[in-house]
Structures are given as structure tokens and as C-alpha cells.
Design an enzyme around this catalytic site. Sequence first.
Site, PDB file in Angstrom:
ATOM      1  N   ARG A 105       0.822  -1.214   0.000  1.00 44.75           N
ATOM      2  CA  ARG A 105       0.000   0.000   0.000  1.00 44.75           C
ATOM      3  C   ARG A 105       0.850   1.255   0.000  1.00 44.75           C
ATOM      4  O   ARG A 105       0.298   2.359   0.006  1.00 44.75           O
ATOM      5  CB  ARG A 105      -0.880   0.001   1.249  1.00 44.75           C
ATOM      6  CG  ARG A 105      -2.323  -0.413   1.002  1.00 44.75           C
ATOM      7  CD  ARG A 105      -3.007  -0.389   2.355  1.00 44.75           C
ATOM      8  NE  ARG A 105      -4.420  -0.200   2.301  1.00 44.75           N
ATOM      9  CZ  ARG A 105      -5.328  -1.180   2.334  1.00 44.75           C
ATOM     10  NH1 ARG A 105      -4.956  -2.424   2.328  1.00 44.75           N
ATOM     11  NH2 ARG A 105      -6.608  -0.884   2.364  1.00 44.75           N
ATOM     12  N   ARG A 160      -9.958   7.218   4.140  1.00 38.50           N
ATOM     13  CA  ARG A 160      -9.277   6.074   3.509  1.00 38.50           C
ATOM     14  C   ARG A 160      -9.046   6.324   2.017  1.00 38.50           C
ATOM     15  O   ARG A 160      -8.009   5.944   1.469  1.00 38.50           O
ATOM     16  CB  ARG A 160     -10.073   4.795   3.723  1.00 38.50           C
ATOM     17  CG  ARG A 160      -9.817   4.226   5.114  1.00 38.50           C
ATOM     18  CD  ARG A 160     -10.946   3.363   5.600  1.00 38.50           C
ATOM     19  NE  ARG A 160     -11.147   2.169   4.824  1.00 38.50           N
ATOM     20  CZ  ARG A 160     -12.296   1.500   4.772  1.00 38.50           C
ATOM     21  NH1 ARG A 160     -13.347   1.923   5.459  1.00 38.50           N
ATOM     22  NH2 ARG A 160     -12.393   0.421   4.052  1.00 38.50           N
TER      23      ARG A 160
HETATM   24  P1  ADP Z   1     -10.283  -2.208   2.133  1.00 35.20           P
HETATM   25  O1  ADP Z   1     -10.721  -3.580   1.716  1.00 35.20           O
HETATM   26  O2  ADP Z   1     -11.430  -1.303   2.417  1.00 35.20           O
HETATM   27  O3  ADP Z   1      -9.282  -1.614   1.175  1.00 35.20           O
HETATM   28  P2  ADP Z   1      -8.526  -3.474   4.090  1.00 35.20           P
HETATM   29  O4  ADP Z   1      -9.297  -4.538   4.772  1.00 35.20           O
HETATM   30  O5  ADP Z   1      -7.589  -3.882   3.015  1.00 35.20           O
HETATM   31  O6  ADP Z   1      -9.555  -2.365   3.534  1.00 35.20           O
HETATM   32  O7  ADP Z   1      -7.717  -2.617   5.155  1.00 35.20           O
HETATM   33  C1  ADP Z   1      -8.337  -2.081   6.300  1.00 35.20           C
HETATM   34  C2  ADP Z   1      -7.332  -1.244   7.070  1.00 35.20           C
HETATM   35  O8  ADP Z   1      -6.244  -2.064   7.493  1.00 35.20           O
HETATM   36  C3  ADP Z   1      -6.681  -0.107   6.284  1.00 35.20           C
HETATM   37  O9  ADP Z   1      -7.475   1.074   6.297  1.00 35.20           O
HETATM   38  C4  ADP Z   1      -5.370   0.075   7.061  1.00 35.20           C
HETATM   39  O10 ADP Z   1      -5.569   0.766   8.266  1.00 35.20           O
HETATM   40  C5  ADP Z   1      -5.021  -1.366   7.438  1.00 35.20           C
HETATM   41  N1  ADP Z   1      -4.142  -2.007   6.416  1.00 35.20           N
HETATM   42  C6  ADP Z   1      -4.432  -3.094   5.667  1.00 35.20           C
HETATM   43  N2  ADP Z   1      -3.413  -3.411   4.853  1.00 35.20           N
HETATM   44  C7  ADP Z   1      -2.428  -2.489   5.102  1.00 35.20           C
HETATM   45  C8  ADP Z   1      -1.128  -2.265   4.561  1.00 35.20           C
HETATM   46  N3  ADP Z   1      -0.612  -3.059   3.579  1.00 35.20           N
HETATM   47  N4  ADP Z   1      -0.415  -1.224   5.043  1.00 35.20           N
HETATM   48  C9  ADP Z   1      -0.899  -0.421   6.017  1.00 35.20           C
HETATM   49  N5  ADP Z   1      -2.131  -0.576   6.551  1.00 35.20           N
HETATM   50  C10 ADP Z   1      -2.900  -1.603   6.108  1.00 35.20           C
END
Ligand code: ADP
Length: 215
Positions: free
Chosen positions: A89, A172
Site C-alpha cells: 500500500r 481512507r
Molecule cells: P479495504 O478492503 O477497504 O481496502 P482493508 O481490509 O484492506 O480495507 O484494510 C483495512 C485497514 O487495514 C486499512 O485502512 C489500514 O488501516 C489497514 N491495512 C491493511 N493493509 C495495510 C497495509 N498493507 N499497510 C498499512 N495498513 C494496512
Amino acid sequence: MLNIVLLGPPGAGKGTQAELIVKKYNIPQISTGDIFRANIKGGTELGKKAQSYMDKGELVPDELVVDLVRDRLNQDDCADGFMLDGFPRTVFQAEELDKMMKERNLSITKVLNIEVEASKLIDRIAGRRVCRSCGATYNINTKPTAKEGICDVCGGEVYQRADDNRDTVENRISVYNSQTAPLVEYYTKAGNLATINGDQPMDSVFSDIVKVLGE
Ligand code: ADP
Ligand code: ADP
Ligand code: ZN
């Protein structure tokens, strides 16, 4: 062997397509968001550290994410391929992933960049519901469960994620634009980016993915 990365803003349909990809190609899904949520539920140290960031819609710091992914990729079920959902990310995470691949003499086969207009993401996320037991993803508008509140797959309880509220969602999306969107250029330069139109019915999105990955 398929080593896939799913890229796209929150609500683009990564988790939904991941469920379909896992079934067809028989590779494990590694969702960093799911791993953090499991840690929060289990009350672990990692969960405690991650929660405050997730509640605000901020990214969890890189150093908490990278080691976790390295450990996960070392597990036996990743030996014949894997699919990363929600990682990398940040450019730093992408560079660390490149190092992990190099150490193993592997490469990322394809980065599937699922594109959906920002205005549609907010409605999708507001309607999202997730199974507490198996993680299956639903939507009260576009993919309801057959019985309200009950997962079609496993009979588990379907709930709304704590961070799927309108305030957090806007943050987000802006975090995505500033910290994650640069990966589109990063992987375009690397030559393995495939752009997928995510603004179509779920099965059309999936057939476009199959065209890229092959039967
Ligand atoms: P979405 O499916 O809505 O994109 P995720 O379930 O992938 O959300 O992620 C939820 C939250 O978990 C993110 O908003 C972040 O806070 C954290 N997160 C998940 N993956 C990462 C990552 N690779 N780096 C940093 N934070 C992460
Ligand atoms: P992400 O993992 O990228 O955050 P999800 O797969 O969880 O996204 O999808 C977000 C929400 O949008 C879910 O409620 C899901 O059911 C719904 N959704 C996913 N793909 C589509 C689509 N192609 N059309 C309409 N709604 C969709
Ligand atoms: Zn379920």
C-alpha cells in the site's frame, strides 16, 4: 505459478474478486486487512497497535506490516503461488516486496489494478457487510445474503466493519490517493500492471481478470 497483487482503492472489489480468484486458481489469499482484524479480535499486541490506525482510516505503519507479510509468504501454502490483497500500500512496502521476491528468485506475475470512480466507492463501502466467521463479502444493495444477517457460505454472522462508516471512508480514499496510488506508476514501470475496469457487474470484472491471468 501465479504471484498476484490486487491493487485498488477501498471498495474497488479486491476482496470480492479475491474470493473468485482463490477458487479458480487455487492459491492462498493474503489479506493484510483480514490479518489485522483477526489480531484485533484475538486481542494480540499487533492487534492493539493496529487498531487505532484502522479506526481512523490511516495506514498501519510499514514496519508492522512488512514482517508480517514476509512470515506469511514463508508458509508452505505459498510455495506454488499466492495472491496479495491490500499489500503493498506504499512505495516502501512495494520495494520490500521486491526484495522478498528476489530472495526467493521469484517475481510478481501480475498486479491487477481495479479501477472504480471515487463517487461510487463510498456507496459500495457504506453497503458492505462481511461474514465474521469466513470473511465472505456482501453488499446490502448489490450482493445481499439470502437470509438477512446470515452468511450464505458458512451460516456465520454478517456484520458491518467498524471502519466502514462515511467519515472514515473519505479519509481512507484520500490516504489511498496520496500513499497507494503512486504504485500504479511503480508497477507500470516494472511492466507488470494490468488495469481492470471495476465498474461492471462482479462476474464481468472477474472474466476480465481471467483474460489477463489466463485459463
Ligand atoms: P479495504 O478492503 O477497504 O481496502 P482493508 O481490509 O484492506 O480495507 O484494510 C483495512 C485497514 O487495514 C486499512 O485502512 C489500514 O488501516 C489497514 N491495512 C491493511 N493493509 C495495510 C497495509 N498493507 N499497510 C498499512 N495498513 C494496512
Ligand atoms: P475492497 O476489498 O476492494 O475494499 P470489496 O470486495 O470488499 O472491496 O467490495 C466493496 C463492496 O462493494 C462490497 O460490499 C462488495 O459486495 C461490493 N462490490 C464488489 N464488487 C462490486 C461490483 N463489481 N459491483 C457492485 N458492487 C460490488
Ligand atoms: Zn461465512
